[in-house]
Design a protein around this motif. Sequence first.
Motif, PDB file in Angstrom:
ATOM      1  N   SER A   1       0.861  -1.376   0.047  1.00  0.00           N
ATOM      2  CA  SER A   1       0.120  -0.179   0.102  1.00  0.00           C
ATOM      3  C   SER A   1       0.678   1.428  -0.109  1.00  0.00           C
ATOM      4  O   SER A   1       2.023   1.148   0.438  1.00  0.00           O
ATOM      5  CB  SER A   1      -0.764   0.053   1.092  1.00  0.00           C
TER       6      SER A   1
ATOM      7  N   ARG B   1      -0.071   5.804   0.134  1.00  0.00           N
ATOM      8  CA  ARG B   1      -0.824   6.972   0.148  1.00  0.00           C
ATOM      9  C   ARG B   1      -0.204   8.077  -0.409  1.00  0.00           C
ATOM     10  O   ARG B   1       0.710   8.482   0.170  1.00  0.00           O
ATOM     11  CB  ARG B   1      -1.296   7.163   1.620  1.00  0.00           C
TER      12      ARG B   1
ATOM     13  N   ALA C   1      -8.652   8.414 -10.225  1.00  0.00           N
ATOM     14  CA  ALA C   1      -9.872   8.877  -9.476  1.00  0.00           C
ATOM     15  C   ALA C   1     -10.044  10.408  -9.369  1.00  0.00           C
ATOM     16  O   ALA C   1      -9.293  10.853  -9.390  1.00  0.00           O
ATOM     17  CB  ALA C   1      -9.543   8.252  -8.071  1.00  0.00           C
TER      18      ALA C   1
ATOM     19  N   THR D   1     -17.431  10.659  -6.363  1.00  0.00           N
ATOM     20  CA  THR D   1     -16.227  10.272  -6.702  1.00  0.00           C
ATOM     21  C   THR D   1     -16.222   9.268  -7.829  1.00  0.00           C
ATOM     22  O   THR D   1     -17.473   8.890  -8.124  1.00  0.00           O
ATOM     23  CB  THR D   1     -15.672   9.349  -5.484  1.00  0.00           C
TER      24      THR D   1
ATOM     25  N   TYR E   1     -14.020   6.212 -10.265  1.00  0.00           N
ATOM     26  CA  TYR E   1     -12.764   5.597 -10.472  1.00  0.00           C
ATOM     27  C   TYR E   1     -12.619   4.707 -11.689  1.00  0.00           C
ATOM     28  O   TYR E   1     -13.594   4.385 -12.326  1.00  0.00           O
ATOM     29  CB  TYR E   1     -12.573   4.439  -9.357  1.00  0.00           C
TER      30      TYR E   1
ATOM     31  N   ARG F   1     -10.936   0.426  -9.080  1.00  0.00           N
ATOM     32  CA  ARG F   1     -11.911   0.372  -8.344  1.00  0.00           C
ATOM     33  C   ARG F   1     -12.129  -0.610  -7.581  1.00  0.00           C
ATOM     34  O   ARG F   1     -11.693  -1.838  -7.660  1.00  0.00           O
ATOM     35  CB  ARG F   1     -13.236   0.451  -9.033  1.00  0.00           C
TER      36      ARG F   1
ATOM     37  N   ARG G   1      -9.803  -1.034  -4.833  1.00  0.00           N
ATOM     38  CA  ARG G   1      -8.222  -1.128  -4.357  1.00  0.00           C
ATOM     39  C   ARG G   1      -7.854   0.284  -3.823  1.00  0.00           C
ATOM     40  O   ARG G   1      -7.220   0.507  -3.052  1.00  0.00           O
ATOM     41  CB  ARG G   1      -7.492  -1.561  -5.307  1.00  0.00           C
TER      42      ARG G   1
ATOM     43  N   THR H   1      -8.752   4.570  -3.218  1.00  0.00           N
ATOM     44  CA  THR H   1      -9.708   5.526  -2.499  1.00  0.00           C
ATOM     45  C   THR H   1      -9.125   6.900  -2.309  1.00  0.00           C
ATOM     46  O   THR H   1      -8.301   7.231  -1.826  1.00  0.00           O
ATOM     47  CB  THR H   1     -10.005   5.010  -1.005  1.00  0.00           C
TER      48      THR H   1
ATOM     49  N   SER I   1      -9.746  10.776  -1.224  1.00  0.00           N
ATOM     50  CA  SER I   1     -10.605  11.415  -0.200  1.00  0.00           C
ATOM     51  C   SER I   1      -9.775  12.974   0.139  1.00  0.00           C
ATOM     52  O   SER I   1      -8.801  13.063  -0.793  1.00  0.00           O
ATOM     53  CB  SER I   1     -10.311  10.670   1.264  1.00  0.00           C
TER      54      SER I   1
ATOM     55  N   GLN J   1      -5.415   6.522  -1.322  1.00  0.00           N
ATOM     56  CA  GLN J   1      -4.998   5.462  -0.703  1.00  0.00           C
ATOM     57  C   GLN J   1      -5.042   4.232  -1.625  1.00  0.00           C
ATOM     58  O   GLN J   1      -6.005   4.261  -2.172  1.00  0.00           O
ATOM     59  CB  GLN J   1      -5.828   5.284   0.487  1.00  0.00           C
TER      60      GLN J   1
END
Length: 115
Positions: free
Chosen positions: A17, A19, A49, A57, A59, A64, A66, A68, A70, A81
């Motif tokens: 992951s 961010r 996104a 939102t 994507y 989509r 996986r 996000t 924000s 993320q």
Amino acid sequence: QVQLMESGGGLVQPGGSLRLSCAASRSLSLIDTIAWHRQAPGKERELVAGITTQGITNYADSVRGRFTISTDNAKKTVYLQMNLLKPEDTAVYYCMGRTGIRTYWGQGTQVTVSS
């Protein structure tokens, strides 16, 4: 005029992951749409996104579930993320802001997914 600055890219193993952050020079409420795009070597830039001031939102099908997107309005920052990263997610990721007919881009941040 809007300045956008991305950060948070790097090297990550498949399944990992990251961010990403996009810091804006003005209030997000004054930017109609903010989106993340990416461009892999030899490929065209594509939408990853996006989010509107109303919080709507969208994507790309490939991310989509996986990724996000924000926002933190107090920090004037948009986040992406990214979970369950795949080698095909490797690209330069760009933050884009649109106000009316004007479009602004950040300088990009490199994301490399590799073992």
